[in-house]
Motif scaffolding. Structure first.
Motif, PDB file in Angstrom:
ATOM      1  N   ASN A   1      17.945 -21.566 -12.483  1.00  0.00           N
ATOM      2  CA  ASN A   1      17.475 -23.113 -12.732  1.00  0.00           C
ATOM      3  C   ASN A   1      16.318 -23.604 -12.080  1.00  0.00           C
ATOM      4  O   ASN A   1      16.096 -24.500 -11.209  1.00  0.00           O
ATOM      5  CB  ASN A   1      18.873 -23.889 -11.957  1.00  0.00           C
ATOM      6  N   LEU A   2      15.111 -22.747 -12.370  1.00  0.00           N
ATOM      7  CA  LEU A   2      13.965 -22.964 -11.758  1.00  0.00           C
ATOM      8  C   LEU A   2      13.135 -23.763 -12.889  1.00  0.00           C
ATOM      9  O   LEU A   2      13.198 -23.280 -14.137  1.00  0.00           O
ATOM     10  CB  LEU A   2      13.232 -21.582 -11.224  1.00  0.00           C
ATOM     11  N   ASN A   3      12.222 -24.558 -12.560  1.00  0.00           N
ATOM     12  CA  ASN A   3      11.567 -25.281 -13.496  1.00  0.00           C
ATOM     13  C   ASN A   3      10.120 -24.831 -13.423  1.00  0.00           C
ATOM     14  O   ASN A   3       9.653 -25.304 -12.349  1.00  0.00           O
ATOM     15  CB  ASN A   3      11.946 -26.781 -13.308  1.00  0.00           C
ATOM     16  N   LEU A   4       9.560 -24.446 -14.304  1.00  0.00           N
ATOM     17  CA  LEU A   4       8.072 -24.188 -14.354  1.00  0.00           C
ATOM     18  C   LEU A   4       7.367 -25.563 -14.171  1.00  0.00           C
ATOM     19  O   LEU A   4       7.402 -26.017 -15.202  1.00  0.00           O
ATOM     20  CB  LEU A   4       7.735 -23.226 -15.325  1.00  0.00           C
ATOM     21  N   THR A   5       6.203 -25.754 -13.462  1.00  0.00           N
ATOM     22  CA  THR A   5       5.365 -26.747 -13.511  1.00  0.00           C
ATOM     23  C   THR A   5       4.048 -26.327 -14.197  1.00  0.00           C
ATOM     24  O   THR A   5       3.300 -27.242 -14.485  1.00  0.00           O
ATOM     25  CB  THR A   5       5.046 -27.378 -12.114  1.00  0.00           C
ATOM     26  N   THR A   6       3.860 -25.042 -14.204  1.00  0.00           N
ATOM     27  CA  THR A   6       2.448 -24.633 -14.918  1.00  0.00           C
ATOM     28  C   THR A   6       3.073 -23.424 -15.985  1.00  0.00           C
ATOM     29  O   THR A   6       4.091 -22.745 -15.436  1.00  0.00           O
ATOM     30  CB  THR A   6       1.540 -24.060 -13.932  1.00  0.00           C
ATOM     31  N   LYS A   7       2.283 -23.222 -16.844  1.00  0.00           N
ATOM     32  CA  LYS A   7       2.294 -22.083 -17.702  1.00  0.00           C
ATOM     33  C   LYS A   7       2.041 -20.886 -16.769  1.00  0.00           C
ATOM     34  O   LYS A   7       1.271 -20.755 -15.945  1.00  0.00           O
ATOM     35  CB  LYS A   7       1.549 -22.022 -18.943  1.00  0.00           C
ATOM     36  N   PRO A   8       2.583 -19.768 -17.070  1.00  0.00           N
ATOM     37  CA  PRO A   8       2.455 -18.562 -16.588  1.00  0.00           C
ATOM     38  C   PRO A   8       0.983 -18.123 -16.768  1.00  0.00           C
ATOM     39  O   PRO A   8       0.440 -17.992 -17.951  1.00  0.00           O
ATOM     40  CB  PRO A   8       3.337 -17.443 -16.730  1.00  0.00           C
ATOM     41  N   LYS A   9       0.033 -17.322 -15.574  1.00  0.00           N
ATOM     42  CA  LYS A   9      -0.956 -16.962 -16.015  1.00  0.00           C
ATOM     43  C   LYS A   9      -1.224 -15.447 -15.387  1.00  0.00           C
ATOM     44  O   LYS A   9      -0.419 -14.883 -14.560  1.00  0.00           O
ATOM     45  CB  LYS A   9      -2.253 -17.742 -15.005  1.00  0.00           C
ATOM     46  N   VAL A  10      -1.916 -14.788 -16.217  1.00  0.00           N
ATOM     47  CA  VAL A  10      -2.068 -13.458 -16.091  1.00  0.00           C
ATOM     48  C   VAL A  10      -2.909 -12.986 -14.776  1.00  0.00           C
ATOM     49  O   VAL A  10      -4.167 -13.781 -14.540  1.00  0.00           O
ATOM     50  CB  VAL A  10      -2.827 -12.671 -17.348  1.00  0.00           C
ATOM     51  N   VAL A  11      -2.478 -12.026 -13.925  1.00  0.00           N
ATOM     52  CA  VAL A  11      -3.027 -11.639 -12.773  1.00  0.00           C
ATOM     53  C   VAL A  11      -3.296 -10.139 -12.943  1.00  0.00           C
ATOM     54  O   VAL A  11      -2.488  -9.461 -13.523  1.00  0.00           O
ATOM     55  CB  VAL A  11      -2.132 -11.914 -11.496  1.00  0.00           C
ATOM     56  N   ASP A  12      -4.166  -9.579 -12.414  1.00  0.00           N
ATOM     57  CA  ASP A  12      -4.657  -8.095 -12.224  1.00  0.00           C
ATOM     58  C   ASP A  12      -3.577  -7.566 -11.798  1.00  0.00           C
ATOM     59  O   ASP A  12      -3.104  -8.069 -10.399  1.00  0.00           O
ATOM     60  CB  ASP A  12      -6.190  -7.775 -11.714  1.00  0.00           C
ATOM     61  N   ALA A  13      -3.193  -6.486 -12.317  1.00  0.00           N
ATOM     62  CA  ALA A  13      -1.928  -5.677 -11.666  1.00  0.00           C
ATOM     63  C   ALA A  13      -2.321  -5.039 -10.322  1.00  0.00           C
ATOM     64  O   ALA A  13      -1.502  -5.086  -9.247  1.00  0.00           O
ATOM     65  CB  ALA A  13      -1.318  -4.641 -12.310  1.00  0.00           C
ATOM     66  N   LYS A  14      -3.448  -4.621 -10.071  1.00  0.00           N
ATOM     67  CA  LYS A  14      -3.905  -4.004  -8.913  1.00  0.00           C
ATOM     68  C   LYS A  14      -4.079  -4.933  -7.882  1.00  0.00           C
ATOM     69  O   LYS A  14      -3.579  -4.601  -6.706  1.00  0.00           O
ATOM     70  CB  LYS A  14      -5.205  -3.202  -9.076  1.00  0.00           C
ATOM     71  N   PHE A  15      -4.557  -6.068  -8.165  1.00  0.00           N
ATOM     72  CA  PHE A  15      -4.570  -7.307  -7.266  1.00  0.00           C
ATOM     73  C   PHE A  15      -3.430  -7.675  -6.783  1.00  0.00           C
ATOM     74  O   PHE A  15      -3.016  -7.849  -5.761  1.00  0.00           O
ATOM     75  CB  PHE A  15      -5.286  -8.432  -7.562  1.00  0.00           C
ATOM     76  N   ALA A  16      -2.391  -7.724  -7.877  1.00  0.00           N
ATOM     77  CA  ALA A  16      -0.892  -8.126  -7.349  1.00  0.00           C
ATOM     78  C   ALA A  16      -0.053  -7.146  -6.557  1.00  0.00           C
ATOM     79  O   ALA A  16       0.282  -7.728  -5.542  1.00  0.00           O
ATOM     80  CB  ALA A  16      -0.096  -8.416  -8.794  1.00  0.00           C
ATOM     81  N   ASP A  17      -0.493  -5.995  -6.739  1.00  0.00           N
ATOM     82  CA  ASP A  17       0.095  -4.977  -6.073  1.00  0.00           C
ATOM     83  C   ASP A  17      -0.164  -5.024  -4.499  1.00  0.00           C
ATOM     84  O   ASP A  17       0.519  -4.807  -3.402  1.00  0.00           O
ATOM     85  CB  ASP A  17      -0.113  -3.517  -6.562  1.00  0.00           C
ATOM     86  N   SER A  18      -1.510  -5.270  -4.412  1.00  0.00           N
ATOM     87  CA  SER A  18      -2.410  -5.281  -3.019  1.00  0.00           C
ATOM     88  C   SER A  18      -1.640  -6.675  -2.137  1.00  0.00           C
ATOM     89  O   SER A  18      -1.650  -6.563  -1.081  1.00  0.00           O
ATOM     90  CB  SER A  18      -3.731  -5.107  -3.233  1.00  0.00           C
ATOM     91  N   LEU A  19      -1.521  -7.748  -3.060  1.00  0.00           N
ATOM     92  CA  LEU A  19      -0.942  -8.856  -2.508  1.00  0.00           C
ATOM     93  C   LEU A  19       0.403  -8.498  -1.832  1.00  0.00           C
ATOM     94  O   LEU A  19       0.885  -8.826  -0.698  1.00  0.00           O
ATOM     95  CB  LEU A  19      -0.935  -9.776  -3.244  1.00  0.00           C
ATOM     96  N   VAL A  20       1.233  -7.794  -2.721  1.00  0.00           N
ATOM     97  CA  VAL A  20       2.681  -7.581  -2.474  1.00  0.00           C
ATOM     98  C   VAL A  20       2.732  -6.627  -1.047  1.00  0.00           C
ATOM     99  O   VAL A  20       3.359  -6.753  -0.215  1.00  0.00           O
ATOM    100  CB  VAL A  20       3.549  -7.328  -3.594  1.00  0.00           C
ATOM    101  N   GLU A  21       1.802  -5.704  -1.081  1.00  0.00           N
ATOM    102  CA  GLU A  21       1.771  -4.859  -0.172  1.00  0.00           C
ATOM    103  C   GLU A  21       1.369  -5.374   1.154  1.00  0.00           C
ATOM    104  O   GLU A  21       1.969  -5.069   2.487  1.00  0.00           O
ATOM    105  CB  GLU A  21       0.929  -3.482  -0.303  1.00  0.00           C
ATOM    106  N   GLY A  22       0.522  -6.348   1.167  1.00  0.00           N
ATOM    107  CA  GLY A  22       0.119  -7.285   2.447  1.00  0.00           C
ATOM    108  C   GLY A  22       1.221  -8.027   2.785  1.00  0.00           C
ATOM    109  O   GLY A  22       1.624  -8.191   4.079  1.00  0.00           O
ATOM    110  N   ILE A  23       1.928  -8.639   1.971  1.00  0.00           N
ATOM    111  CA  ILE A  23       3.332  -9.383   2.238  1.00  0.00           C
ATOM    112  C   ILE A  23       4.221  -8.740   2.914  1.00  0.00           C
ATOM    113  O   ILE A  23       5.219  -9.108   3.924  1.00  0.00           O
ATOM    114  CB  ILE A  23       3.620 -10.224   1.060  1.00  0.00           C
ATOM    115  N   LEU A  24       4.453  -7.544   2.292  1.00  0.00           N
ATOM    116  CA  LEU A  24       5.707  -6.674   2.675  1.00  0.00           C
ATOM    117  C   LEU A  24       5.211  -5.997   3.983  1.00  0.00           C
ATOM    118  O   LEU A  24       6.192  -5.195   4.484  1.00  0.00           O
ATOM    119  CB  LEU A  24       6.156  -5.913   1.664  1.00  0.00           C
ATOM    120  N   ASN A  25       4.041  -5.536   4.233  1.00  0.00           N
ATOM    121  CA  ASN A  25       3.610  -4.813   5.075  1.00  0.00           C
ATOM    122  C   ASN A  25       4.053  -3.368   5.186  1.00  0.00           C
ATOM    123  O   ASN A  25       4.369  -2.551   6.022  1.00  0.00           O
ATOM    124  CB  ASN A  25       3.914  -5.358   6.417  1.00  0.00           C
TER     125      ASN A  25
END
Length: 143
Positions: free
Chosen positions: A26-50
Motif C-alpha cells: 500500500n505504498l503510493n509512488l509520488t514520482t516515476k521510478p528512475k534508473v540508477v547505475d547498479a554499481k553506484f547503488a551497490d556502493s550506496l547500500v554497502e555504505g548504509i549497511l556498513n
C-alpha cells in the motif's frame, strides 16, 4: 516522503518488486521510478549497511513514495519482493547523493502504474452536468 532504492538481477524482478510494494505494501509512488547505475547503488547500500554485499546487482532504480520513512520500512518488511529493497532515510549521507543522481536520471520506461490515475468517479445525477468527485486514493503519482 521516503526514498526507496531497489536493486535486482533483471528488470522483470524490479517491476515485480514495485508492483508488490504498490499492491500489497500500500505504498503510493509520488514520482516515476528512475534508473540508477547498479554499481553506484551497490556502493550506496554497502555504505548504509556498513558491510560488503553478498551479491552484486545488475540493475537498480529509485523513487519517492508518499508515506514517511518509518511507515515505508514497516510496509516493505510485510512483503517479500523478488529484489533487494532499501528505504533510504534522510539521516544517511547516501540520501543526498541519491537525490542528486535522480535529478538527472532517466525514467524507467518499462514501469506503468497498476493504480488508476483519474479525478475520481463521475456523478451524472446532478442537473445532467458532469461532476467529478476527487478521490486521492486512486492517484498513484503526480505528473
Amino acid at each position: 516522503m521516503a526514498l526507496i532504492l531497489v536493486r535486482g538481477e533483471n528488470n522483470s524482478k524490479l517491476l515485480s518488486a514495485i508492483a508488490d510494494m504498490e499492491r500489497h505494501g500500500n505504498l503510493n509512488l509520488t514520482t516515476k521510478p528512475k534508473v540508477v547505475d547498479a554499481k553506484f547503488a551497490d556502493s550506496l547500500v554497502e555504505g548504509i549497511l556498513n558491510s560488503k554485499l553478498k551479491t552484486k546487482s545488475n540493475v537498480a532504480i529509485a523513487f519517492f513514495v508518499k508515506e514517511d520513512t518509518t511507515l515505508s520500512i514497516m510496509q516493505v518488511k510485510k512483503i517479500h519482493p523478488p529484489a533487494h529493497v532499501v528505504v533510504v532515510s534522510d539521516e544517511y549521507g547516501a540520501y543526498s547523493k541519491l537525490e542528486y543522481v535522480l535529478n538527472s536520471a532517466e525514467e524507467f520506461s518499462q514501469y506503468h502504474s497498476t493504480k488508476a490515475i483519474n479525478d475520481g468517479m463521475i456523478d451524472y445525477k446532478i442537473n445532467k452536468k458532469e461532476r467529478h468527485i476527487r478521490n486521492d486514493k486512486l492517484n498513484s503519482y503526480v505528473k
